[in-house]
Write an enzyme that holds these catalytic residues in place. Structure first.
Site, PDB file in Angstrom:
ATOM      1  N   GLU A  53       0.718  -1.134   0.044  1.00  0.00           N
ATOM      2  CA  GLU A  53       0.048   0.221  -0.022  1.00  0.00           C
ATOM      3  C   GLU A  53       1.076   1.137  -0.014  1.00  0.00           C
ATOM      4  O   GLU A  53       1.657   1.373   1.020  1.00  0.00           O
ATOM      5  CB  GLU A  53      -0.794  -0.130   1.333  1.00  0.00           C
ATOM      6  CG  GLU A  53      -1.933   1.282   1.405  1.00  0.00           C
ATOM      7  CD  GLU A  53      -2.577   1.259   2.527  1.00  0.00           C
ATOM      8  OE1 GLU A  53      -3.141   0.275   3.236  1.00  0.00           O
ATOM      9  OE2 GLU A  53      -2.736   2.216   3.005  1.00  0.00           O
TER      10      GLU A  53
ATOM     11  N   ARG B 239       0.546  10.358   0.571  1.00  0.00           N
ATOM     12  CA  ARG B 239       1.072  11.361   1.625  1.00  0.00           C
ATOM     13  C   ARG B 239       2.202  12.084   1.366  1.00  0.00           C
ATOM     14  O   ARG B 239       2.557  13.204   2.003  1.00  0.00           O
ATOM     15  CB  ARG B 239       1.162  10.705   3.005  1.00  0.00           C
ATOM     16  CG  ARG B 239       0.004  10.108   3.479  1.00  0.00           C
ATOM     17  CD  ARG B 239       0.282   9.630   4.901  1.00  0.00           C
ATOM     18  NE  ARG B 239      -0.768   8.449   5.092  1.00  0.00           N
ATOM     19  CZ  ARG B 239      -0.694   7.545   6.263  1.00  0.00           C
ATOM     20  NH1 ARG B 239       0.091   8.080   7.367  1.00  0.00           N
ATOM     21  NH2 ARG B 239      -1.746   6.753   6.352  1.00  0.00           N
TER      22      ARG B 239
ATOM     23  N   LYS C  21     -11.173  -1.529   5.944  1.00  0.00           N
ATOM     24  CA  LYS C  21     -10.279  -0.973   6.837  1.00  0.00           C
ATOM     25  C   LYS C  21     -10.817  -0.675   8.067  1.00  0.00           C
ATOM     26  O   LYS C  21     -11.716  -0.037   8.262  1.00  0.00           O
ATOM     27  CB  LYS C  21      -9.361   0.154   6.200  1.00  0.00           C
ATOM     28  CG  LYS C  21      -8.297   0.919   6.997  1.00  0.00           C
ATOM     29  CD  LYS C  21      -7.579   1.632   6.223  1.00  0.00           C
ATOM     30  CE  LYS C  21      -6.794   2.291   6.950  1.00  0.00           C
ATOM     31  NZ  LYS C  21      -5.266   2.736   6.319  1.00  0.00           N
TER      32      LYS C  21
HETATM   33  C1  3PG Z   1      -2.290   3.635   7.790  1.00  0.00           C
HETATM   34  O1  3PG Z   1      -2.170   4.667   6.815  1.00  0.00           O
HETATM   35  O2  3PG Z   1      -2.860   2.660   7.451  1.00  0.00           O
HETATM   36  C2  3PG Z   1      -1.572   3.659   8.968  1.00  0.00           C
HETATM   37  O3  3PG Z   1      -1.153   5.196   9.219  1.00  0.00           O
HETATM   38  C3  3PG Z   1      -0.478   2.788   9.212  1.00  0.00           C
HETATM   39  O4  3PG Z   1      -0.291   2.955  10.398  1.00  0.00           O
HETATM   40  P1  3PG Z   1       1.235   2.756  11.158  1.00  0.00           P
HETATM   41  O5  3PG Z   1       2.367   3.722  10.685  1.00  0.00           O
HETATM   42  O6  3PG Z   1       0.801   3.007  12.763  1.00  0.00           O
HETATM   43  O7  3PG Z   1       1.822   1.220  10.840  1.00  0.00           O
END
Ligand code: 3PG
Length: 211
Positions: free
Chosen positions: A40, A44, A128
């Site tokens: 994924e 960002r 999700k």
């Molecule tokens: C996401 O975008 O799904 C989360 O920010 C991932 O979360 P993590 O960085 O805490 O693993």
């Protein structure tokens, strides 16, 4: 459209924040070699769209998802960039309408019983659950899944290697996402051996939880 068939059951999905698109291909190859099946790329950073396109064009063997998709316009762009699926932290009617219009596989986010039920009504059996740990983690998921049995979750947010196996063993968990095995700093520094080690460790957690 439901993305359930595109993300392997009981798999770990690396959630990637990438600042330099030139790192996309070596990262994808590193992850694939470690046994990871999907990725994924979160929208960002300025480099995210280029990174996404680079990986989809190269046919790395990974199912390629675009993450942090919050608008229909982004959904259209990631589909054009060749993404296999999109992931959203939540859902809006406009986003769901667009995904359905384009017949594009989307994993929309839910955090409450009503959100889960509304998404199920529209056919999204894979959702999700974000941000998983701040929302109460696996205990919250189990509480939601007890009365709403047809949903399967893709939790992300605050998950790490020590929590992963417990999540994956739960029947309501389809797959699990996190950034812990592609640390932003390691990716920025091009430390692919370190990422390979973390990804292999993650993959062995997934395999043992599935078995
Ligand atoms: C996401 O975008 O799904 C989360 O920010 C991932 O979360 P993590 O960085 O805490 O693993």
């Amino acid at each position: 459209m439901n993305a359930m068939n595109l993300i392997a059951v009981k798999s770990l999905v690396p959630v990637v924040v990438i600042e330099d698109a030139a790192k996309a291909l070596p990262l994808a190859q590193t992850l694939f070699d470690a046994g990871i099946q999907s990725i994924e790329i979160t929208l960002r950073t300025d480099a995210a769209m280029d990174a996404l396109e680079t990986i989809t064009k190269a046919s790395t063997g990974l199912a390629v998802g675009a993450g942090s998709v919050v608008s229909p316009e982004q959904l259209i762009r990631v589909q054009a960039a060749g993404a296999d699926f999109a992931v959203s932290p939540g859902s809006t009617s406009r986003l769901l309408d667009e995904a359905e219009k384009q017949r594009f596989p989307l994993v929309p986010g839910a955090a409450t019983a009503s959100e889960v039920m509304n998404l199920l009504d529209r056919g999204y059996t894979l959702q999700k659950f974000f941000p998983a740990e701040p929302l109460g983690g696996l205990a919250m998921i189990q509480a939601l899944a007890a009365p709403i049995q047809s949903v399967r979750f893709f939790p992300t947010g605050g998950i790490n290697a020590s929590l992963a196996a417990t999540y994956l063993r739960d029947p309501s968990i389809h797959c699990l996402g996190g950034s812990w095995f592609v640390p932003k700093a390691s990716l920025a520094a091009g430390e692919f051996e370190a990422i390979a080690r973390l990804a292999k460790e993650a993959q062995s957690i997934a395999l043992s939880a599935a078995g």
